[in-house]
Design an enzyme around this catalytic site. Structure first.
Site, PDB file in Angstrom:
ATOM      1  N   ARG A 179     109.287   4.346  34.962  1.00 31.69           N
ATOM      2  CA  ARG A 179     108.307   5.066  35.794  1.00 31.69           C
ATOM      3  C   ARG A 179     107.554   4.084  36.702  1.00 31.69           C
ATOM      4  O   ARG A 179     107.737   4.075  37.914  1.00 31.69           O
ATOM      5  CB  ARG A 179     107.330   5.847  34.887  1.00 31.69           C
ATOM      6  CG  ARG A 179     106.449   6.842  35.611  1.00 31.69           C
ATOM      7  CD  ARG A 179     105.263   6.243  36.323  1.00 31.69           C
ATOM      8  NE  ARG A 179     104.368   5.497  35.433  1.00 31.69           N
ATOM      9  CZ  ARG A 179     103.382   4.729  35.865  1.00 31.69           C
ATOM     10  NH1 ARG A 179     103.146   4.594  37.165  1.00 31.69           N
ATOM     11  NH2 ARG A 179     102.608   4.050  35.016  1.00 31.69           N
ATOM     12  N   ASP A 180     106.758   3.212  36.129  1.00 38.80           N
ATOM     13  CA  ASP A 180     105.922   2.324  36.946  1.00 38.80           C
ATOM     14  C   ASP A 180     106.796   1.375  37.754  1.00 38.80           C
ATOM     15  O   ASP A 180     106.445   0.984  38.874  1.00 38.80           O
ATOM     16  CB  ASP A 180     104.980   1.518  36.037  1.00 38.80           C
ATOM     17  CG  ASP A 180     103.710   1.073  36.740  1.00 38.80           C
ATOM     18  OD1 ASP A 180     103.608   1.259  37.965  1.00 38.80           O
ATOM     19  OD2 ASP A 180     102.821   0.522  36.074  1.00 38.80           O
ATOM     20  N   CYS A 194     102.550  -0.181  42.242  1.00 39.92           N
ATOM     21  CA  CYS A 194     102.140   1.158  42.657  1.00 39.92           C
ATOM     22  C   CYS A 194     102.196   1.232  44.169  1.00 39.92           C
ATOM     23  O   CYS A 194     101.604   0.402  44.858  1.00 39.92           O
ATOM     24  CB  CYS A 194     100.716   1.444  42.162  1.00 39.92           C
ATOM     25  SG  CYS A 194     100.111   3.024  42.777  1.00 39.92           S
TER      26      CYS A 194
HETATM   27  P1  HMG Z   1      97.319  16.418  47.543  1.00 43.11           P
HETATM   28  O1  HMG Z   1      98.114  16.356  48.820  1.00 43.11           O
HETATM   29  O2  HMG Z   1      95.868  16.117  47.619  1.00 43.11           O
HETATM   30  O3  HMG Z   1      97.560  17.784  46.763  1.00 43.11           O
HETATM   31  O4  HMG Z   1      98.002  15.429  46.506  1.00 43.11           O
HETATM   32  P2  HMG Z   1      97.414  19.266  47.126  1.00 43.11           P
HETATM   33  O5  HMG Z   1      96.964  19.947  45.879  1.00 43.11           O
HETATM   34  O6  HMG Z   1      96.612  19.424  48.395  1.00 43.11           O
HETATM   35  O7  HMG Z   1      98.922  19.696  47.418  1.00 43.11           O
HETATM   36  C1  HMG Z   1      99.644  19.234  48.549  1.00 43.11           C
HETATM   37  C2  HMG Z   1     101.113  19.579  48.386  1.00 43.11           C
HETATM   38  O8  HMG Z   1     101.669  18.845  47.287  1.00 43.11           O
HETATM   39  C3  HMG Z   1     101.364  21.039  48.065  1.00 43.11           C
HETATM   40  O9  HMG Z   1     102.654  21.359  48.600  1.00 43.11           O
HETATM   41  C4  HMG Z   1     101.467  21.062  46.576  1.00 43.11           C
HETATM   42  O10 HMG Z   1     102.217  22.140  46.061  1.00 43.11           O
HETATM   43  C5  HMG Z   1     102.182  19.763  46.304  1.00 43.11           C
HETATM   44  P3  HMG Z   1     102.794  22.176  49.973  1.00 43.11           P
HETATM   45  O11 HMG Z   1     102.077  23.465  49.733  1.00 43.11           O
HETATM   46  O12 HMG Z   1     102.128  21.313  51.028  1.00 43.11           O
HETATM   47  O13 HMG Z   1     104.281  22.274  50.134  1.00 43.11           O
HETATM   48  N1  HMG Z   1     101.873  19.240  44.980  1.00 43.11           N
HETATM   49  C6  HMG Z   1     102.796  18.883  44.072  1.00 43.11           C
HETATM   50  N2  HMG Z   1     104.136  18.846  44.095  1.00 43.11           N
HETATM   51  C7  HMG Z   1     104.774  18.431  42.986  1.00 43.11           C
HETATM   52  N3  HMG Z   1     104.143  18.044  41.869  1.00 43.11           N
HETATM   53  C8  HMG Z   1     102.796  18.054  41.805  1.00 43.11           C
HETATM   54  C9  HMG Z   1     102.070  18.476  42.949  1.00 43.11           C
HETATM   55  N4  HMG Z   1     100.752  18.604  43.197  1.00 43.11           N
HETATM   56  C10 HMG Z   1     100.651  19.059  44.447  1.00 43.11           C
HETATM   57  N5  HMG Z   1     102.175  17.656  40.690  1.00 43.11           N
HETATM   58  C11 HMG Z   1      98.580  14.690  44.310  1.00 43.11           C
HETATM   59  C12 HMG Z   1      97.509  15.317  45.172  1.00 43.11           C
HETATM   60  C13 HMG Z   1      97.965  14.328  42.974  1.00 43.11           C
HETATM   61  C14 HMG Z   1      99.719  15.677  44.111  1.00 43.11           C
HETATM   62  C15 HMG Z   1      99.105  13.442  45.041  1.00 43.11           C
HETATM   63  O14 HMG Z   1      98.013  12.639  45.382  1.00 43.11           O
HETATM   64  C16 HMG Z   1     100.065  12.648  44.212  1.00 43.11           C
HETATM   65  O15 HMG Z   1     101.176  13.073  43.938  1.00 43.11           O
HETATM   66  N6  HMG Z   1      99.655  11.455  43.787  1.00 43.11           N
HETATM   67  C17 HMG Z   1     100.424  10.672  42.823  1.00 43.11           C
HETATM   68  C18 HMG Z   1     100.455   9.244  43.203  1.00 43.11           C
HETATM   69  C19 HMG Z   1     101.257   8.490  42.159  1.00 43.11           C
HETATM   70  O16 HMG Z   1     102.120   9.006  41.486  1.00 43.11           O
HETATM   71  N7  HMG Z   1     100.954   7.177  42.081  1.00 43.11           N
HETATM   72  C20 HMG Z   1     101.625   6.303  41.180  1.00 43.11           C
HETATM   73  C21 HMG Z   1     101.308   6.534  39.734  1.00 43.11           C
HETATM   74  S1  HMG Z   1      99.716   5.878  39.226  1.00 43.11           S
HETATM   75  C22 HMG Z   1     100.056   4.192  38.879  1.00 43.11           C
HETATM   76  O17 HMG Z   1     101.111   3.699  39.161  1.00 43.11           O
HETATM   77  C23 HMG Z   1      98.991   3.391  38.151  1.00 43.11           C
HETATM   78  C24 HMG Z   1      99.315   3.161  36.680  1.00 43.11           C
HETATM   79  O18 HMG Z   1     100.560   2.511  36.520  1.00 43.11           O
HETATM   80  C25 HMG Z   1      98.224   2.314  36.010  1.00 43.11           C
HETATM   81  C26 HMG Z   1      97.887   1.044  36.780  1.00 43.11           C
HETATM   82  O19 HMG Z   1      98.789   0.246  37.080  1.00 43.11           O
HETATM   83  O20 HMG Z   1      96.709   0.887  37.077  1.00 43.11           O
HETATM   84  C27 HMG Z   1      99.394   4.503  35.911  1.00 43.11           C
HETATM   85 MG    MG Z   2     100.868   0.360  36.684  1.00 36.22          MG
END
Ligand code: HMG
Ligand code: MG
Length: 286
Positions: free
Chosen positions: A13-14, A242
């Site tokens: 995943r990450d 990320c």
């Molecule tokens: P948004 O654009 O603010 O969401 O994104 P929204 O609610 O306005 O929806 C926009 C569109 O996205 C809509 O579709 C939703 O249906 C769709 P449209 O109507 O435009 O066709 N949508 C989704 N589709 C699929 N699955 C979903 C989903 N939610 C909305 N769950 C959102 C908000 C949270 C979705 C977005 O910001 C996002 O996906 N962010 C994720 C970013 C991410 O995955 N980052 C990496 C992981 S975190 C990380 O790596 C850190 C970690 O490792 C720890 C560390 O290292 O510190 C964990």
């Molecule tokens: Mg991470």
């Protein structure tokens, strides 16, 4: 008796979320199967996030469909909101050996970049996910990112990390993984941050998640061990980063963490030769 340390593998995943090349479901599943054979108890295999935000994770449902149950192994996926929870349920995660992880930031800048909302809103948004998972009998883990530094806001005060951990655990008690997302922190930042968080949360409910930009991750793990933590996240082959944290490369490599644990005399239950094989597969994917 030798003390046990839990290695939480996050490479599929990450790691893979940050790769530029498209990686087929079959290759992802082959990597996860190789990791599963090594004796790991926890492997993060994907995310139910927006495919526009993280295209590399858009096939998580197909990956899940191809994975078999392995005794003693829990797969995990990231779920940011109810839309993501619905995706997890539709993919058949409930009733199988799955956990989910919710994720927030200790800093506002990264929260906006990664989740498109404030820290407070992200916690409000994940509360119904935690409720739904609890009702369905699915364990939840929490991530707090940028526990030392944020790519947008600079250093994160330890008190801010402790406040966000407390707000997250006010939703429901859950183990929390503390992320040095940028991987630039040294023990000088990690120790005071952990000290603040440990005032509220026992060490066995915390994990260290150290990216490894500046080569301090293993020293950070050592000081965290001294402070009582017994769970660490790592990515096979040092995959990772990320896409919404500019300048954040790989996680600390699983094989390096296993070597450290062997040197310090901790038991992990993970076969280092099988991890070396999986690490080669991970490197061949880049
Ligand atoms: P948004 O654009 O603010 O969401 O994104 P929204 O609610 O306005 O929806 C926009 C569109 O996205 C809509 O579709 C939703 O249906 C769709 P449209 O109507 O435009 O066709 N949508 C989704 N589709 C699929 N699955 C979903 C989903 N939610 C909305 N769950 C959102 C908000 C949270 C979705 C977005 O910001 C996002 O996906 N962010 C994720 C970013 C991410 O995955 N980052 C990496 C992981 S975190 C990380 O790596 C850190 C970690 O490792 C720890 C560390 O290292 O510190 C964990
Ligand atoms: Mg991470």
């Amino acid at each position: 008796m030798t003390e046990h340390v839990c290695i939480h593998e996050v490479g599929p995943r990450d790691g893979l979320q940050n790769e530029k090349a498209v990686i087929s479901v079959a290759r992802k599943v082959a990597l996860i199967d190789a990791l599963a054979a090594s004796g790991l108890s926890d492997i993060e295999v994907g995310s139910f996030v927006s495919p526009r935000w993280v295209p590399q994770m858009a096939d998580t449902d197909l990956v899940m469909a191809a994975l078999g149950d392995v005794v003693g192994l829990t797969y995990a996926v990231l779920v940011p909101n109810m839309r993501g929870w619905d995706g997890f349920v539709a993919a058949g995660g409930v009733g199988k050996s799955y956990a989910i992880a919710v994720f927030v930031s200790a800093s506002e800048g990264f929260s906006q970049s990664n989740l498109n909302c404030s820290v407070a809103d992200s916690i409000r948004r994940l509360a119904p996910v935690v409720d739904a998972a609890t009702t369905a009998g699915i364990a939840v883990r929490g991530y707090v990112s940028c526990v030392a530094e944020c790519p947008f806001d600079g250093p994160t005060p330890p008190a801010k990390v402790a406040e966000v951990v407390a707000n997250l655990r006010a939703v429901a008690p859950m183990p929390v993984s503390l992320g040095d997302t940028l991987g630039r922190a040294s023990p000088e930042q990690i120790v005071p941050m952990l000290a603040q968080v440990l005032n509220m949360v026992p060490p066995h409910e915390l994990a260290g998640h150290f990216h490894d930009t500046n080569g301090h991750a293993l020293r950070n793990i050592e000081v965290a061990l001294e402070m009582g933590l017994r769970a660490f996240d790592s990515a096979v082959g040092g995959l990772g980063g990320c896409p919404y944290a500019p300048g954040a490369p790989g996680n600390v490599a699983t094989e390096d963490v296993l070597e450290l644990m062997a040197r310090l005399g901790y038991h992990t239950g993970v076969d280092r030769d099988l991890i070396a094989t999986a690490a080669q597969m991970a490197k061949d994917m880049r």
